[in-house]
Design a protein around this motif. Structure first.
Motif, mmCIF file in Angstrom:
data_model
loop_
_atom_site.group_PDB
_atom_site.id
_atom_site.type_symbol
_atom_site.label_atom_id
_atom_site.label_comp_id
_atom_site.label_asym_id
_atom_site.label_seq_id
_atom_site.Cartn_x
_atom_site.Cartn_y
_atom_site.Cartn_z
ATOM 1 N N VAL A 219 9.325 2.694 -3.483
ATOM 2 C CA VAL A 219 8.785 2.147 -3.496
ATOM 3 C C VAL A 219 8.870 3.264 -2.011
ATOM 4 N N TYR A 220 7.687 4.178 -2.093
ATOM 5 C CA TYR A 220 7.897 5.752 -1.391
ATOM 6 C C TYR A 220 6.249 5.626 -0.514
ATOM 7 N N PHE A 221 5.605 6.131 0.651
ATOM 8 C CA PHE A 221 5.131 6.266 0.902
ATOM 9 C C PHE A 221 5.258 7.354 2.333
ATOM 10 N N GLU A 222 4.368 7.832 3.076
ATOM 11 C CA GLU A 222 4.234 8.192 4.094
ATOM 12 C C GLU A 222 5.987 8.621 4.317
ATOM 13 N N GLY A 223 6.508 9.219 3.421
ATOM 14 C CA GLY A 223 7.726 9.359 3.992
ATOM 15 C C GLY A 223 9.005 8.884 3.872
ATOM 16 N N LYS A 224 8.849 7.128 3.498
ATOM 17 C CA LYS A 224 9.177 6.210 3.815
ATOM 18 C C LYS A 224 9.585 5.314 2.716
ATOM 19 N N GLU A 225 11.076 5.383 2.699
ATOM 20 C CA GLU A 225 11.430 4.243 1.450
ATOM 21 C C GLU A 225 11.768 2.532 1.749
ATOM 22 N N TYR A 226 10.894 2.022 0.849
ATOM 23 C CA TYR A 226 11.441 0.422 0.970
ATOM 24 C C TYR A 226 11.212 0.221 -0.411
#
Length: 297
Positions: A219-226
Protein backbone atom coordinates in the motif's frame (compact mmCIF):
# COMPACT_ATOMS: atom_id res chain seq x y z
CA UNK A 1 8.81 5.71 -55.45
CA UNK A 2 9.69 7.51 -52.22
CA UNK A 3 7.56 10.47 -51.18
CA UNK A 4 9.76 13.01 -49.38
CA UNK A 5 7.31 15.89 -49.70
CA UNK A 6 6.16 15.61 -46.07
CA UNK A 7 8.60 16.46 -43.30
CA UNK A 8 8.78 13.55 -40.86
CA UNK A 9 8.52 14.27 -37.16
CA UNK A 10 7.88 11.08 -35.21
CA UNK A 11 9.24 7.66 -34.37
CA UNK A 12 5.92 5.95 -33.69
CA UNK A 13 5.15 2.83 -31.64
CA UNK A 14 2.12 0.99 -33.02
CA UNK A 15 -0.13 -1.40 -31.09
CA UNK A 16 -2.86 -1.44 -28.48
CA UNK A 17 -0.95 -0.63 -25.33
CA UNK A 18 -3.52 -1.55 -22.69
CA UNK A 19 -1.04 -3.03 -20.24
CA UNK A 20 2.46 -1.78 -21.04
CA UNK A 21 3.62 -5.33 -20.36
CA UNK A 22 7.03 -6.66 -21.37
CA UNK A 23 6.06 -7.35 -24.99
CA UNK A 24 4.59 -3.86 -25.29
CA UNK A 25 7.74 -2.38 -23.84
CA UNK A 26 9.88 -4.17 -26.42
CA UNK A 27 8.00 -2.21 -29.10
CA UNK A 28 8.21 1.00 -27.09
CA UNK A 29 11.95 0.64 -26.51
CA UNK A 30 12.40 0.04 -30.24
CA UNK A 31 10.62 3.33 -30.98
CA UNK A 32 12.78 5.12 -28.42
CA UNK A 33 15.94 3.72 -29.98
CA UNK A 34 14.82 4.71 -33.47
CA UNK A 35 14.14 8.21 -32.17
CA UNK A 36 17.59 8.39 -30.62
CA UNK A 37 19.24 7.28 -33.86
CA UNK A 38 17.27 9.63 -36.13
CA UNK A 39 16.53 12.68 -34.00
CA UNK A 40 12.79 12.10 -34.41
CA UNK A 41 10.33 12.65 -31.55
CA UNK A 42 9.36 9.35 -29.86
CA UNK A 43 5.60 8.90 -29.98
CA UNK A 44 2.97 6.24 -29.41
CA UNK A 45 -0.31 6.01 -31.32
CA UNK A 46 -3.22 5.34 -28.96
CA UNK A 47 -6.85 4.44 -29.65
CA UNK A 48 -9.72 5.85 -27.64
CA UNK A 49 -11.44 2.45 -27.37
CA UNK A 50 -10.41 -1.19 -27.51
CA UNK A 51 -10.91 -2.42 -31.10
CA UNK A 52 -12.76 -5.52 -29.90
CA UNK A 53 -15.21 -3.40 -27.92
CA UNK A 54 -15.99 -1.32 -31.01
CA UNK A 55 -16.27 -4.35 -33.30
CA UNK A 56 -18.22 -6.73 -31.03
CA UNK A 57 -19.63 -4.61 -28.22
CA UNK A 58 -17.81 -6.75 -25.65
CA UNK A 59 -16.07 -4.85 -22.88
CA UNK A 60 -12.40 -5.76 -22.59
CA UNK A 61 -11.02 -5.06 -19.12
CA UNK A 62 -7.69 -3.28 -19.02
CA UNK A 63 -4.54 -3.94 -17.02
CA UNK A 64 -3.93 -0.22 -16.46
CA UNK A 65 -6.28 2.73 -16.31
CA UNK A 66 -5.82 5.13 -19.21
CA UNK A 67 -4.53 7.75 -16.77
CA UNK A 68 -1.83 5.45 -15.42
CA UNK A 69 -0.92 4.20 -18.89
CA UNK A 70 -0.53 7.74 -20.20
CA UNK A 71 1.50 8.82 -17.18
CA UNK A 72 3.90 5.87 -17.58
CA UNK A 73 4.31 6.57 -21.30
CA UNK A 74 5.06 10.25 -20.72
CA UNK A 75 7.64 9.32 -18.09
CA UNK A 76 9.31 7.08 -20.70
CA UNK A 77 9.61 10.17 -22.92
CA UNK A 78 6.78 9.63 -25.38
CA UNK A 79 4.53 12.13 -27.06
CA UNK A 80 1.00 10.70 -27.06
CA UNK A 81 -0.84 10.70 -30.39
CA UNK A 82 -4.55 9.89 -30.28
CA UNK A 83 -6.92 8.58 -32.92
CA UNK A 84 -10.49 7.32 -32.79
CA UNK A 85 -10.70 3.63 -33.69
CA UNK A 86 -14.11 4.21 -35.27
CA UNK A 87 -12.47 6.74 -37.59
CA UNK A 88 -9.83 4.35 -38.90
CA UNK A 89 -11.56 0.95 -38.64
CA UNK A 90 -12.79 1.03 -42.24
CA UNK A 91 -9.63 2.47 -43.78
CA UNK A 92 -7.59 0.27 -46.07
CA UNK A 93 -4.01 -0.37 -44.92
CA UNK A 94 -2.78 2.14 -47.51
CA UNK A 95 -5.27 4.80 -46.31
CA UNK A 96 -4.26 4.29 -42.69
CA UNK A 97 -0.58 4.77 -43.43
CA UNK A 98 -1.15 7.72 -45.76
CA UNK A 99 -3.79 9.61 -43.78
CA UNK A 100 -2.67 8.89 -40.22
CA UNK A 101 1.05 8.11 -40.34
CA UNK A 102 2.03 10.44 -43.17
CA UNK A 103 -0.40 13.33 -43.19
CA UNK A 104 -1.71 13.68 -39.61
CA UNK A 105 1.28 12.37 -37.65
CA UNK A 106 4.17 12.33 -40.14
CA UNK A 107 6.34 9.38 -39.17
CA UNK A 108 9.92 8.76 -40.20
CA UNK A 109 10.10 5.47 -38.31
CA UNK A 110 7.60 2.90 -37.07
CA UNK A 111 7.88 0.09 -34.52
CA UNK A 112 5.37 -2.72 -34.03
CA UNK A 113 5.05 -6.31 -32.85
CA UNK A 114 5.38 -9.36 -35.08
CA UNK A 115 1.60 -9.94 -35.08
CA UNK A 116 0.53 -6.34 -35.71
CA UNK A 117 -2.61 -6.00 -37.85
CA UNK A 118 -4.26 -2.84 -39.11
CA UNK A 119 -6.75 -1.58 -41.67
CA UNK A 120 -10.28 -2.72 -42.43
CA UNK A 121 -10.98 -6.26 -41.20
CA UNK A 122 -7.37 -6.37 -39.92
CA UNK A 123 -6.31 -6.90 -43.54
CA UNK A 124 -2.89 -5.31 -43.05
CA UNK A 125 0.04 -7.17 -41.50
CA UNK A 126 3.74 -6.48 -41.00
CA UNK A 127 4.57 -7.59 -44.55
CA UNK A 128 2.07 -5.14 -46.05
CA UNK A 129 3.20 -2.44 -43.63
CA UNK A 130 6.80 -3.03 -44.67
CA UNK A 131 5.93 -2.53 -48.34
CA UNK A 132 3.95 0.65 -47.62
CA UNK A 133 6.81 2.02 -45.51
CA UNK A 134 9.37 1.22 -48.20
CA UNK A 135 7.36 3.20 -50.75
CA UNK A 136 7.40 6.22 -48.45
CA UNK A 137 10.91 6.02 -47.07
CA UNK A 138 9.74 5.14 -43.55
CA UNK A 139 11.95 2.93 -41.40
CA UNK A 140 10.07 -0.08 -39.97
CA UNK A 141 11.19 -2.14 -36.98
CA UNK A 142 9.22 -5.33 -36.29
CA UNK A 143 9.78 -6.82 -32.83
CA UNK A 144 9.79 -10.63 -32.61
CA UNK A 145 7.48 -12.65 -30.39
CA UNK A 146 8.24 -12.04 -26.71
CA UNK A 147 8.06 -15.20 -24.62
CA UNK A 148 8.65 -16.15 -21.00
CA UNK A 149 9.12 -19.80 -20.08
CA UNK A 150 7.89 -20.78 -23.52
CA UNK A 151 4.66 -18.74 -23.36
CA UNK A 152 3.86 -15.69 -25.44
CA UNK A 153 3.46 -12.55 -23.33
CA UNK A 154 0.15 -10.87 -24.10
CA UNK A 155 -2.59 -8.90 -22.38
CA UNK A 156 -4.91 -11.88 -22.83
CA UNK A 157 -2.56 -14.23 -20.95
CA UNK A 158 -2.06 -11.67 -18.17
CA UNK A 159 -5.82 -11.26 -17.76
CA UNK A 160 -6.18 -15.04 -17.52
CA UNK A 161 -3.48 -15.18 -14.86
CA UNK A 162 -5.20 -12.51 -12.76
CA UNK A 163 -8.58 -14.20 -13.16
CA UNK A 164 -6.95 -17.37 -11.79
CA UNK A 165 -5.30 -15.52 -8.93
CA UNK A 166 -1.84 -16.17 -10.35
CA UNK A 167 -0.45 -12.75 -9.49
CA UNK A 168 3.17 -13.93 -9.66
CA UNK A 169 2.75 -14.95 -13.29
CA UNK A 170 0.94 -11.69 -14.06
CA UNK A 171 3.73 -9.70 -12.42
CA UNK A 172 6.38 -11.59 -14.38
CA UNK A 173 4.65 -10.89 -17.69
CA UNK A 174 3.79 -7.28 -16.85
CA UNK A 175 7.20 -6.51 -15.42
CA UNK A 176 5.49 -4.87 -12.42
CA UNK A 177 2.74 -5.87 -9.97
CA UNK A 178 -0.90 -5.38 -10.89
CA UNK A 179 -2.46 -2.61 -8.86
CA UNK A 180 -4.81 0.32 -8.79
CA UNK A 181 -5.20 3.75 -7.25
CA UNK A 182 -8.63 4.63 -5.87
CA UNK A 183 -10.31 6.80 -3.29
CA UNK A 184 -10.93 5.33 0.16
CA UNK A 185 -14.59 5.38 1.12
CA UNK A 186 -16.31 4.80 4.44
CA UNK A 187 -17.32 1.16 4.91
CA UNK A 188 -19.31 -0.48 7.67
CA UNK A 189 -16.23 -0.48 9.95
CA UNK A 190 -16.59 -4.16 10.85
CA UNK A 191 -12.85 -4.59 10.40
CA UNK A 192 -12.26 -2.09 13.19
CA UNK A 193 -14.46 -4.17 15.51
CA UNK A 194 -12.41 -7.24 14.57
CA UNK A 195 -9.18 -5.49 15.48
CA UNK A 196 -8.14 -5.17 11.82
CA UNK A 197 -9.44 -1.85 10.41
CA UNK A 198 -9.46 -1.82 6.63
CA UNK A 199 -9.57 0.74 3.85
CA UNK A 200 -12.44 0.22 1.41
CA UNK A 201 -12.00 0.96 -2.29
CA UNK A 202 -13.76 0.21 -5.54
CA UNK A 203 -11.46 -1.11 -8.26
CA UNK A 204 -11.58 1.33 -11.21
CA UNK A 205 -14.34 0.24 -13.56
CA UNK A 206 -12.11 -0.17 -16.63
CA UNK A 207 -9.72 -2.56 -14.89
CA UNK A 208 -9.89 -6.32 -14.72
CA UNK A 209 -11.07 -7.69 -11.37
CA UNK A 210 -8.69 -10.39 -10.14
CA UNK A 211 -9.90 -13.67 -8.67
CA UNK A 212 -11.91 -13.12 -5.52
CA UNK A 213 -9.80 -13.81 -2.47
CA UNK A 214 -7.12 -12.54 -0.14
CA UNK A 215 -3.74 -11.26 -1.33
CA UNK A 216 -0.46 -10.15 0.17
CA UNK A 217 -0.25 -6.56 -1.00
CA UNK A 218 1.65 -3.32 -0.73
CA UNK A 219 0.00 0.00 0.00
CA UNK A 220 1.35 3.40 -1.00
CA UNK A 221 0.39 6.89 0.14
CA UNK A 222 2.24 10.04 1.15
CA UNK A 223 5.44 8.60 -0.29
CA UNK A 224 5.41 5.68 2.16
CA UNK A 225 5.10 1.95 1.57
CA UNK A 226 3.27 -0.52 3.82
CA UNK A 227 2.59 -4.26 3.82
CA UNK A 228 -1.08 -5.01 3.37
CA UNK A 229 -3.62 -7.82 3.30
CA UNK A 230 -6.17 -7.16 0.58
CA UNK A 231 -9.48 -8.93 0.18
CA UNK A 232 -11.11 -8.60 -3.23
CA UNK A 233 -14.66 -9.81 -3.44
CA UNK A 234 -18.20 -9.52 -2.17
CA UNK A 235 -17.66 -10.25 1.57
CA UNK A 236 -19.92 -13.34 1.86
CA UNK A 237 -19.58 -13.59 5.66
CA UNK A 238 -21.65 -10.43 6.07
CA UNK A 239 -23.99 -11.01 3.14
CA UNK A 240 -22.69 -8.00 1.22
CA UNK A 241 -23.06 -8.13 -2.55
CA UNK A 242 -20.99 -5.21 -3.87
CA UNK A 243 -17.53 -6.09 -5.21
CA UNK A 244 -14.82 -4.09 -3.52
CA UNK A 245 -11.26 -4.14 -2.28
CA UNK A 246 -10.68 -4.12 1.47
CA UNK A 247 -7.12 -3.74 2.71
CA UNK A 248 -5.73 -4.09 6.21
CA UNK A 249 -2.54 -2.02 6.40
CA UNK A 250 -0.04 -3.70 8.71
CA UNK A 251 1.48 -1.47 11.41
CA UNK A 252 -0.54 1.60 10.44
CA UNK A 253 -3.15 3.58 12.27
CA UNK A 254 -4.79 6.66 10.89
CA UNK A 255 -7.69 8.04 8.89
CA UNK A 256 -7.45 7.69 5.11
CA UNK A 257 -11.09 8.37 4.23
CA UNK A 258 -11.39 10.37 1.03
CA UNK A 259 -7.71 9.89 0.17
CA UNK A 260 -6.31 8.42 -3.03
CA UNK A 261 -4.35 5.29 -2.08
CA UNK A 262 -2.48 2.83 -4.29
CA UNK A 263 -2.74 -0.90 -3.68
CA UNK A 264 -0.62 -3.50 -5.50
CA UNK A 265 -1.30 -7.22 -5.13
CA UNK A 266 1.63 -9.61 -5.06
CA UNK A 267 0.60 -13.08 -3.91
CA UNK A 268 -2.67 -14.99 -3.62
CA UNK A 269 -3.11 -16.22 -0.04
CA UNK A 270 -6.52 -17.92 -0.13
CA UNK A 271 -9.90 -17.85 -1.80
CA UNK A 272 -12.84 -15.87 -0.51
CA UNK A 273 -15.07 -17.86 1.80
CA UNK A 274 -17.90 -17.44 4.27
CA UNK A 275 -17.04 -17.78 7.95
CA UNK A 276 -19.51 -19.03 10.58
CA UNK A 277 -18.86 -16.15 12.99
CA UNK A 278 -16.76 -13.06 13.59
CA UNK A 279 -14.30 -14.85 15.91
CA UNK A 280 -13.42 -17.40 13.23
CA UNK A 281 -12.93 -14.60 10.71
CA UNK A 282 -10.74 -12.69 13.18
CA UNK A 283 -8.50 -15.74 13.63
CA UNK A 284 -8.24 -16.15 9.86
CA UNK A 285 -7.30 -12.48 9.42
CA UNK A 286 -4.45 -12.97 11.89
CA UNK A 287 -3.22 -15.93 9.82
CA UNK A 288 -3.51 -13.86 6.62
CA UNK A 289 -1.41 -11.08 8.16
CA UNK A 290 1.28 -13.59 9.11
CA UNK A 291 1.23 -14.96 5.54
CA UNK A 292 1.67 -11.48 4.09
CA UNK A 293 4.51 -10.61 6.46
CA UNK A 294 6.22 -13.89 5.61
CA UNK A 295 5.87 -13.24 1.87
CA UNK A 296 7.58 -9.85 2.10
CA UNK A 297 10.15 -10.88 4.72
Amino acid sequence: MTDNSVKTEYSVALGFFDGLHRAHRAVLLSALENARMTGLTPAVLLFDEHPRTVLTGDAVPSLLTKEERDERLRKMGFTLLFVSFKEIMNMSPEEFVRKILCERYPAGALSCGFNYNFGKNASGNTEILGALCKERGIELSVCPEFTLKGQTVSSTEIRKALENGDTEKAKEMLGFPFGFTAQVFTGDQRGRLLGAPTINQFIPEELIVPRFGVYASKVYFEGKEYVGVTNIGARPTFGQGSVRSETYIVDFSGDLYGREVRVEIYSFIRGEKKFPDADTLKAQIEEDVMSAKKYFA
